[in-house]
Design an enzyme around this catalytic site. Structure first.
Site, PDB file in Angstrom:
ATOM      1  N   GLU A   6       0.986  -1.188  -0.041  1.00 22.52           N
ATOM      2  CA  GLU A   6      -0.063  -0.078   0.067  1.00 22.52           C
ATOM      3  C   GLU A   6       0.885   1.285  -0.051  1.00 22.52           C
ATOM      4  O   GLU A   6       0.945   1.910   1.011  1.00 22.52           O
ATOM      5  CB  GLU A   6      -0.995  -0.022   1.279  1.00 22.52           C
ATOM      6  CG  GLU A   6      -1.985  -1.279   1.217  1.00 22.52           C
ATOM      7  CD  GLU A   6      -2.935  -1.108   2.295  1.00 22.52           C
ATOM      8  OE1 GLU A   6      -2.901   0.022   3.037  1.00 22.52           O
ATOM      9  OE2 GLU A   6      -3.758  -1.869   2.306  1.00 22.52           O
ATOM     10  N   GLU A   9      -5.491  -8.856   1.741  1.00 22.18           N
ATOM     11  CA  GLU A   9      -6.238  -8.561   3.056  1.00 22.18           C
ATOM     12  C   GLU A   9      -7.733  -8.337   2.686  1.00 22.18           C
ATOM     13  O   GLU A   9      -7.922  -7.649   1.761  1.00 22.18           O
ATOM     14  CB  GLU A   9      -5.523  -7.231   3.391  1.00 22.18           C
ATOM     15  CG  GLU A   9      -4.184  -7.266   4.023  1.00 22.18           C
ATOM     16  CD  GLU A   9      -3.754  -6.036   4.533  1.00 22.18           C
ATOM     17  OE1 GLU A   9      -4.275  -5.023   5.052  1.00 22.18           O
ATOM     18  OE2 GLU A   9      -2.450  -5.791   4.353  1.00 22.18           O
TER      19      GLU A   9
HETATM   20  C1  GBH Z   1      -4.392  -2.213   5.820  1.00 24.33           C
HETATM   21  O1  GBH Z   1      -4.671  -0.943   5.213  1.00 24.33           O
HETATM   22  C2  GBH Z   1      -3.092  -2.393   6.277  1.00 24.33           C
HETATM   23  O2  GBH Z   1      -2.311  -2.939   5.338  1.00 24.33           O
HETATM   24  C3  GBH Z   1      -2.924  -3.009   7.590  1.00 24.33           C
HETATM   25  O3  GBH Z   1      -1.735  -2.875   7.946  1.00 24.33           O
HETATM   26  C4  GBH Z   1      -4.006  -2.586   8.502  1.00 24.33           C
HETATM   27  O4  GBH Z   1      -3.815  -3.361   9.786  1.00 24.33           O
HETATM   28  C5  GBH Z   1      -5.311  -3.008   8.079  1.00 24.33           C
HETATM   29  O5  GBH Z   1      -5.502  -2.221   6.779  1.00 24.33           O
HETATM   30  C6  GBH Z   1      -6.350  -2.475   8.919  1.00 24.33           C
HETATM   31  O6  GBH Z   1      -6.517  -1.179   8.905  1.00 24.33           O
HETATM   32  O7  GBH Z   1      -7.879   7.517   8.188  1.00 24.33           O
HETATM   33  O8  GBH Z   1      -9.357   8.344   6.794  1.00 24.33           O
HETATM   34  O9  GBH Z   1      -6.958   8.498   6.428  1.00 24.33           O
HETATM   35  C7  GBH Z   1      -6.190  -0.722   4.779  1.00 24.33           C
HETATM   36  C8  GBH Z   1      -6.204   0.506   4.055  1.00 24.33           C
HETATM   37  C9  GBH Z   1      -5.498   2.695   4.438  1.00 24.33           C
HETATM   38  C10 GBH Z   1      -7.818   1.959   5.174  1.00 24.33           C
HETATM   39  C11 GBH Z   1      -5.688   3.956   5.405  1.00 24.33           C
HETATM   40  C12 GBH Z   1      -7.830   3.153   6.138  1.00 24.33           C
HETATM   41  C13 GBH Z   1      -7.027   5.431   6.633  1.00 24.33           C
HETATM   42  C14 GBH Z   1      -8.230   6.233   6.244  1.00 24.33           C
HETATM   43  N1  GBH Z   1      -6.194   1.575   4.828  1.00 24.33           N
HETATM   44  N2  GBH Z   1      -6.863   4.485   5.665  1.00 24.33           N
HETATM   45  S1  GBH Z   1      -7.957   7.903   7.072  1.00 24.33           S
END
Ligand code: GBH
Length: 465
Positions: free
Chosen positions: A175, A371
Site C-alpha cells: 500500500e 487482505e
Molecule cells: C491495511 O490498510 C493495512 O495494510 C494493515 O496493516 C492494517 O492493519 C489494515 O489495513 C487495517 O487497517 O484514516 O481516513 O486517513 C488498509 C487501508 C488505509 C484504510 C488507510 C484506512 C486511512 C483512512 N487503510 N486508511 S483515514
C-alpha cells in the site's frame, strides 16, 4: 447456494512485522519510524490524534510474536491455511537501513520459516510493510529521497540471497498510498509515520514516485538473487467503486470512476502499464512529481500477481454530468464495522476483482486478495469465548464476492484474511481488533474467536458454511 472453491485456491491469513512482532530492541533490531511515531501520538477517546505523553509505553511488545511464533504457527496449522502472508522488518535485517547485515535478525525469520515448513504452510513474504528504518529517515528523509529506492533494493538483495531458497512468493511493497501520502502531508496531527509535514503536495507525490522506483528495483533484485523460480507481486488498496445497482449504465459508471489516475490503486498504475495515467498529469499539473529518464522503465517490471487489499467501497451511479458518474454519500445509519472508514460493502470484493481485471487490460494477471477483514468490538464472555458474529457476517458476505468472481472466471487465486491475531493497529494502537484470534495484551494469551472456527470449517469444506 455457494460454490465449492477450486482445490488449488489458496486460503491464508496475513500479518505485518511491526504489528505483531514486539521484540523491538532484541537481536540487534534498531527502531523504525513507527517505533518513534507511535510514542508521539495516540488516539483520544474522540478519535483524533493527541501527543502520547509517556516515555516507555508497552506498545512495542505488540503480540510478542517474536517469542510466541511457534504458538502462532500452530494456530495457523489448526486453522488449515495453505499460505501465510507476513512481512520482514528491514530494521531487523539491516538495522541502520543501509550497510551491515544483522545475522541475528535473519535467524528469527529462519526459525519462523522452519516452523512454517514443518507445518506445511507456504510463506508469502512482504518485504516492506511501512516500517522504514528510522536511521534513513534521519539521514535523508527516507521516502523523500531517491536514495531510499536504492537502499531498499540492497536490503531486498540481502533478504533474497539468504532466504530465497525457502520462499517462492514475494511482495515488494504494501500500500504505497499509506506510507507515502498518509506519512508525508500537511495534516496535523499526521495519520501515519513518519508524520513529516512537507511543504508542497509535489513533495508528497515525489515520495510515492520513489516508492514506485523501489518497487521496480526491488523486483529486479528479487529476480537476480532468487536461487529458484519465484512469483513476485505488488499489493495496493484500491478505492472500490460499486455500482449502486448492476445496470449496464451503472457498471460503466463504476468502471469509469475506478481510480487509476491518482490515489489509492492509481499509484501503482505505472508499475502495471509503464506510464502514469493521462489523468494523473491532468489532475496534478504543477504538483506532479519529477520523473527522470528511465524511471518508468525501471518501475514497469513484469510481475506475476497483483495483491488487492480490500475492506470497503463506495457506491457509484451513472449521472448526467461531465464525468458521467457520481459518488453517493452514505446515510449516517449505514452499517459499518468498528473503524470510522470501514463501511459494510461486501460487493467490494467482487467489484474490486472485476474492475482490476477488466480495466487494466491485463486479463492474464493473477489476482490475490492479500487482505480482507474487519475490526469489531470483541469481548471475552463469561464462558471464555469471543463470539464475534459480526465478523463472521462480514467475512461470509465478502467471500461470497470471491466465489462469484471465481464462477465468472476472473483470475482470483487466493484470499488472505486480515488478520490472524489482534494486533497493533497503527495510529489506533490496540484500540481496534482485526484478529480472528483474540489477544489479551496483559497476559499475551491467545483465544481463537468464533470467526476462527468458522474460517477453519470453511477451509476444510472448501466452501462457505
Ligand atoms: C491495511 O490498510 C493495512 O495494510 C494493515 O496493516 C492494517 O492493519 C489494515 O489495513 C487495517 O487497517 O484514516 O481516513 O486517513 C488498509 C487501508 C488505509 C484504510 C488507510 C484506512 C486511512 C483512512 N487503510 N486508511 S483515514
Amino acid at each position: 447456494m455457494s460454490i465449492t472453491f477450486p482445490t488449488n485456491f489458496q486460503w491464508g491469513v496475513a500479518t505485518a512485522a511491526f504489528q505483531i512482532e514486539g521484540g523491538a530492541s532484541l537481536a540487534g533490531r534498531k527502531p523504525s519510524v513507527w517505533d518513534t511515531f507511535s510514542q508521539q501520538w495516540r488516539r483520544s477517546s474522540r478519535g483524533h490524534m493527541v501527543p502520547m505523553g509517556f516515555a516507555k509505553p508497552p506498545h512495542l511488545d505488540a503480540c510478542d510474536h517474536f517469542h510466541r511464533y511457534q504458538e502462532d504457527v500452530k494456530l495457523m496449522a489448526a486453522l488449515g491455511v495453505t499460505q501465510y502472508r507476513f512481512s520482514i522488518s528491514w530494521c531487523r535485517i539491516i538495522p541502520n537501513g543501509r550497510g551491515s547485515v544483522n545475522v541475528a535478525g535473519f535467524e528469527f525469520y529462519e526459525r519462523l520459516l522452519d516452523c512454517l515448513e514443518a507445518h506445511g504452510i507456504e510463506p508469502v513474504v512482504t518485504l516492506f510493510h511501512w516500517d522504514s528504518p528510522l536511521a534513513l529517515e534521519n539521514q535523508y528523509g527516507s521516502w523523500r529521497s531517491r536514495e531510499m529506492a536504492d537502499d531498499f533494493a540492497d536490503y531486498v538483495t540481502a533478504v533474497v540471497t539468504r532466504l530465497g531458497d525457502r520462499i517462492r512468493h514475494w511482495i515488494t511493497l504494501n500500500e504505497i498510498t499509506c506510507f507515502t501520502h498518509l506519512g508525508y502531508n500537511d495534516r496535523v496531527p499526521p495519520e501515519h509515520a513518519p508524520g513529516t509535514i512537507v511543504p508542497r503536495w509535489r513533495d508528497v507525490w515525489q515520495t510515492s514516485h520513489h516508492a514506485l522506483l523501489a518497487h521496480g528495483l526491488g523486483v529486479q533484485a528479487i529476480r537476480a538473487a532468487s536461487p529458484q523460480p519465484c512469483r513476485v507481486g505488488l499489493v495496493d488498496n484500491f478505492g472500490i467503486t460499486v455500482p449502486l445497482s448492476e445496470t449496464p449504465a451503472n457498471i460503466t459508471a463504476a468502471q469509469a470512476a475506478f481510480p487509476y489516475h491518482c490515489n489509492n490503486g492509481g499509484l501503482i498504475y505505472p508499475a502495471i502499464t509503464g506510464q502514469y495515467h493521462a489523468g494523473f498529469w491532468k489532475t496534478l499539473g504543477a504538483e506532479a512529481p519529477q520523473v527522470q529518464d528511465g524511471d518508468l522503465t525501471t518501475i514497469h517490471q513484469p510481475i506475476d500477481f497483483l495483491g488487492l487489499n480490500i475492506y470497503t467501497g463506495s457506491h457509484i451511479r451513472a449521472a448526467d454530468n461531465v464525468r458521467g458518474y457520481e459518488y453517493l454519500d452514505l446515510p449516517s445509519g449505514y452499517p459499518r464495522l468498528d473503524m470510522p472508514w470501514l463501511n459494510f460493502f461486501p460487493d467490494s470484493l467482487y467489484w474490486g476483482i472485476r474492475h482490476v481485471s477488466e480495466t487494466l487490460n491485463r486479463p492474464d494477471l493473477s489476482l490475490i486478495i492479500t487482505e480482507n477483514g474487519c475490526a469489531a468490538q470483541d469481548e471475552v464472555n463469561a464462558q471464555g469465548e469471543v463470539l464475534d458474529l459480526d465478523r463472521i457476517l462480514y467475512l461470509k458476505q465478502h467471500l461470497q464476492g470471491v466465489a462469484r468472481a471465481i464462477t465468472e472466471d476472473y483470475p482470483i487465486h487466493g484470499y488472505y484474511l486480515w488478520s490472524l491475531l489482534d494486533n497493533f493497529e497503527w495510529s489506533w494502537a490496540y484500540a481496534k481488533r482485526f484478529g480472528i484470534v483474540y489477544i489479551n495484551y496483559q497476559t499475551q494469551q491467545r483465544i481463537p474467536k468464533a470467526s476462527y472456527y468458522w474460517y477453519r470449517d470453511c477451509i476444510q469444506a472448501g466452501k462457505l458454511l
